[in-house]
Design an enzyme around this catalytic site. Structure first.
Site, PDB file in Angstrom:
ATOM      1  N   LYS A  23     115.946  21.011  29.553  1.00 28.89           N
ATOM      2  CA  LYS A  23     116.843  20.137  30.318  1.00 28.89           C
ATOM      3  C   LYS A  23     117.665  19.217  29.407  1.00 28.89           C
ATOM      4  O   LYS A  23     118.760  18.812  29.767  1.00 28.89           O
ATOM      5  CB  LYS A  23     116.050  19.347  31.355  1.00 28.89           C
ATOM      6  CG  LYS A  23     115.553  20.284  32.461  1.00 28.89           C
ATOM      7  CD  LYS A  23     114.867  19.580  33.595  1.00 28.89           C
ATOM      8  CE  LYS A  23     114.638  20.517  34.771  1.00 28.89           C
ATOM      9  NZ  LYS A  23     113.619  21.576  34.466  1.00 28.89           N
TER      10      LYS A  23
HETATM   11  C1  LIG Z   1     113.440  22.822  35.127  1.00 27.89           C
HETATM   12  C2  LIG Z   1     112.627  23.806  34.394  1.00 27.89           C
HETATM   13  C3  LIG Z   1     112.673  25.189  34.705  1.00 27.89           C
HETATM   14  C4  LIG Z   1     113.492  25.740  35.849  1.00 27.89           C
HETATM   15  O1  LIG Z   1     114.879  25.673  35.597  1.00 27.89           O
HETATM   16  P1  LIG Z   1     115.918  25.869  36.789  1.00 27.89           P
HETATM   17  O2  LIG Z   1     117.248  25.608  36.165  1.00 27.89           O
HETATM   18  O3  LIG Z   1     115.571  24.860  37.843  1.00 27.89           O
HETATM   19  O4  LIG Z   1     115.781  27.260  37.290  1.00 27.89           O
HETATM   20  C5  LIG Z   1     111.929  26.058  33.935  1.00 27.89           C
HETATM   21  N1  LIG Z   1     111.151  25.612  32.928  1.00 27.89           N
HETATM   22  C6  LIG Z   1     111.066  24.300  32.601  1.00 27.89           C
HETATM   23  C7  LIG Z   1     110.169  23.878  31.484  1.00 27.89           C
HETATM   24  C8  LIG Z   1     111.808  23.353  33.306  1.00 27.89           C
HETATM   25  O5  LIG Z   1     111.707  22.056  32.977  1.00 27.89           O
END
Ligand SMILES: *Cc1c(COP(=O)(O)O)cnc(C)c1O
Length: 473
Positions: A120
């Protein structure tokens, strides 16, 4: 450089600037902003892009997706401020999203080298910079309100911390988050970051955000959630980077991509990369036990399902907010059909492609494939990666590896996204490997700094309003 960003539900198709999209999040008609038509990149351009540094590539791709709200020179400066060695301490030679080979033909791209150890950061760091830039140009300030049950909170706070045009109020449940996650947020409290710990559950936090969003007094509150176009457009570039690292000189060779998926943000960015001309063969969605999207891809029916708590918690969703953007393209860029499809889903909890003139296999026909994994699978994959490549992967990456193993084919390289570092999920690593790996210096003893920095409040909307009012002057 000109791109038209429109709401997926706006019958008039009114074009909205990136600057406005960035600050508003959801469109007034509840649709999501997305490009009306996607830009394309030809092979000649791909070859020039291959030689670029990550920051150069990031600007080259993102600028195609956000238009000219921000000049190219300034986009370069903002990207330079988002991606620094200080924030991504283990980056070597400017490769912020490095690919490693696990076995011949089986690759992993590490998207999680940023300050909070989850992918993120790759989108929120630039989002924070862009927001502050636009606010500065308009001589405005903005208050942001969010709710988190884990990763998003710290990544958003790390991105907004110290930006003078922004204040971030982040709600989290008093119980339920790991000590590590709480600590990651706690150390960022202060200045323009407010951590509010709600005596309740994540749902209570979300309800409080919703209540304030529909209150006229707080109509100007912004959001940093995963539907913001500033986030998705910042994720497309790393797919180009990953592709180049896998194929080397052989631009044009097909590669399969595997993305562990929750809210459909990251896989959507991969879809955009493919539509823009990156030679991705299959877009493989990996879900955990919360398999709403897997069932959609296999059957053409999208049905809400109560989320259960798993050992890859950042993928525990009951529906997938960003999927609406894909619906818009599948339905021929038709906002009326998209609105009807989403309304059917919102009212009935389920919607079928067949009722909208699409085949049950529409997603497969558009290059998607999918699979799911269980806790047992994740444990097995963490062991496998450790034995095979002396590599410790996190449980979300393990979901991707499991599904990648199901889809491997001779002759086509497969690239799995690594979306978090294992340090965030030490209990699961310990269960799989029987030990807890040594932490990087930057994470040692983090938990000891936790408690001091949260303001505890009841799940009471008036208390939240009062807090925000007091801190807004
Ligand atoms: C948020 C997250 C996801 C999922 O990502 P999306 O964009 O919501 O599909 C997968 N793995 C981790 C570690 C995350 O923090």
């Amino acid at each position: 450089m000109n791109i038209s960003l429109v709401s997926t539900r706006d019958p008039k198709g009114k074009s909205v600037s990136y600057a406005d999209v960035l600050l508003s999040g959801l469109a007034p008609d509840n649709g999501l902003y997305t490009p009306q038509t996607l830009p394309t990149v030809d092979t000649v351009k791909l070859k020039t892009m291959q030689k670029m540094s990550y920051i150069e590539l990031f600007v080259a791709i993102k600028s195609l997706l956000i238009g000219d709200s921000i000049s190219l020179d300034d986009q370069e400066k903002l990207a330079g401020a988002a991606f620094t060695q200080e924030k991504f301490p283990n980056v070597v030679d400017g490769n912020f999203m490095p690919v490693v080979e696990i076995e011949p033909g089986f690759y992993m791209q590490n998207l999680s080298l940023g300050p909070t150890a989850a992918f993120k950061d790759a989108a929120l760091q630039p989002l924070g910079q862009d927001m502050n830039y636009v606010l500065n140009a308009q001589d405005k300030t903005l208050r942001l309100l969010g709710a988190t049950s884990g990763d998003t909170g710290s990544a958003a706070e790390a991105a907004i911390k110290g930006l003078d045009r922004l204040k971030l109020f982040m709600l989290s449940p008093l119980e339920g988050m790991s000590d590590f996650q709480r600590a990651q947020m706690g150390i960022l409290s202060g200045g323009n970051i407010y951590n509010l710990s709600v005596r309740g559950r994540f749902d209570d936090c979300q309800d409080m955000v919703k209540a304030l969003n529909s209150d006229p007094e707080f109509a100007d509150l912004g959001a940093v959630n995963s539907i913001n176009w500033g986030r998705i457009s910042s994720q497309v570039p790393y797919y180009f980077s990953g592709y180049f690292q896998v194929v080397g000189e052989n631009i044009g060779n097909p590669v399969d991509f595997v993305v562990p998926t929750g809210n459909f943000g990251n896989i959507l960015a991969a879809y955009f990369a493919k539509q823009m001309g990156l030679p991705i063969r299959k877009l493989i969605v990996a879900t955990n036990e919360n398999d709403v999207i897997n069932r959609l891809i296999q059957t053409g029916v999208y049905t809400v399902k109560k989320a259960q708590v798993t050992s890859s918690p950042s993928m525990d969703i009951s529906k997938a907010s960003n999927y609406e953007r894909l619906v818009y393209y599948l339905l021929g860029n038709d906002p009326v059909a998209t609105a009807n499809y989403m309304k059917k889903f919102e009212t009935d909890g389920s919607v079928d492609f067949k009722d909208f003139g699409l085949s049950a296999n529409a997603l497969k026909e558009n290059g998607f494939a999918s699979g799911t994994s269980t806790h047992t699978d994740r444990i097995a994959m963490i062991r496998w990666a450790h034995e095979t490549a002396d590599l410790i992967i996190d449980p979300h990456t393990a979901d991707a590896f499991k599904v990648a193993q199901q889809h491997r084919e001779d002759g086509v390289p497969i690239l799995s996204m690594a979306t978090a570092l294992p340090v965030k999920f030490e209990d699961t690593i310990n269960e799989a490997l029987g030990f807890i790996p040594e932490r990087e210096a930057r994470f040692v003893g983090l938990e000891s700094e936790t408690q001091k920095s949260f303001t505890i409040i009841d799940p009471d909307i008036d208390a939240l309003k009062e807090f925000i009012r007091n801190e807004s002057t």
